[in-house]
Design a protein around this motif. Structure first.
Motif: not given
Length: 295
Positions: A169, A172, A176, A240-241, A244-245
């Motif tokens: 997490n 991610r 961002s 992940v980016k 998503g995680a």
């Protein structure tokens, strides 16, 4: 967006493929090095490679972001690997193998509770998780005479997986910010190595260069440092980016499968019916977890 998702799935598979065969390299290196010596050396090599690959320094836009880089370093680099390695000295590898399959679950739970950009945990996510856990269990327990609970080792293993959920997490969150993925990974490695330094003396770090320069040990350390650490952390951060995680963490289900297949090829281990069934369950779980539910 569709092209990015395809790329994210490709990098996710490449990452877990490399991570799946790290156990073979680690097994070879453990002949002469202790776990902390391997851990510190591989990430130092990885950091050096990333600096050479992309030397442009990272200019932080907001000083508060530095906290997230530090947290990513201490979770994904230092704590996770140290706890996992220590757990293996107390409990069976099969125990740790099954517990590691909880990573996607904890990634989803941590993200849902603590992160503002919450990923929805669907019914398919939980169904796929259960099927994959059964598959990983079959793979891990294959050939084991008995399953023994060791409170210390198993608790350490569970803690390491929870920490990996935090790292997923945090990755991610870092993605961002809009920074270059290599720069993000490099910054994370720096903090990971810094937090690792106190453990070197405690775990008797005394690596011998003469041993490191020997053919098979040098090859495997380079693979762990440049491939499994430098390149794989970059590709994982990108995955992940983009995905998503939670979605990215589902690829972890494939690691035991890859480990089994490569062990059969390189270590001449036998592929049994239980291993085959475990592979089928794990792949099925991954497929269901990734399947979109109809409204």
């Amino acid at each position: 967006m569709k092209t990015k998702k395809i790329a994210g799935n490709i990098t996710g598979f490449i990452t877990v493929f490399f991570w799946g065969i790290t156990y073979i390299s680690t097994k070879v290196l453990l002949e002469v090095f202790n776990p902390v010596e391997i851990l510190f050396t591989r990430f130092l090599m990885g950091l050096t490679f990333l600096v050479f690959l992309y030397p442009k320094p990272l200019k932080i836009k907001d000083k508060k972001q530095e906290i997230y880089f530090a947290l990513a370093g201490i979770t994904g680099v230092t704590s996770f690997y140290l706890l996992e390695n220590i757990a293996l000295t107390y409990t069976m590898a099969s125990n740790v193998g099954v517990i590691s399959a909880l990573a996607p679950f904890f990634t989803g739970i941590v993200g849902y509770i603590f992160m503002k950009n919450k990923e929805k945990l669907t019914r398919n996510f939980f169904i796929g998780f259960i099927l994959a856990l059964i598959g990983v269990g079959l793979i891990s327990f294959n050939g084991a005479i008995a399953f023994k609970i060791n409170p210390v080792g198993d608790l350490l293993a569970v803690t390491s997986v929870i920490i990996w959920g935090m790292y997923g997490n945090l990755t991610r969150k870092l993605g961002s910010y809009g920074y270059n993925t290599i720069q993000v990974t490099r910054r994370t490695f720096i903090y990971g190595i810094i937090f690792m330094l106190p453990a070197l003396k405690f775990f008797d770090f005394n690596i011998q260069v003469s041993d490191l320069l020997k053919g098979k040990y040098l090859f495997n350390m380079l693979f762990l440092g440049l491939g499994a650490s430098a390149i794989c952390f970059v590709t994982w951060n990108y995955t992940v980016k983009v995905l998503g995680a939670v979605k990215a963490s589902l690829f972890i289900y494939l690691i035991p499968i890859i480990t089994v297949i490569t062990s059969c090829i390189f270590l001449k281990e036998r592929l049994t019916w239980m291993l085959s069934l475990g592979i089928i369950f794990a792949i099925l779980g991954l497929a269901i977890s990734n399947k979109k539910e109809k409204l």
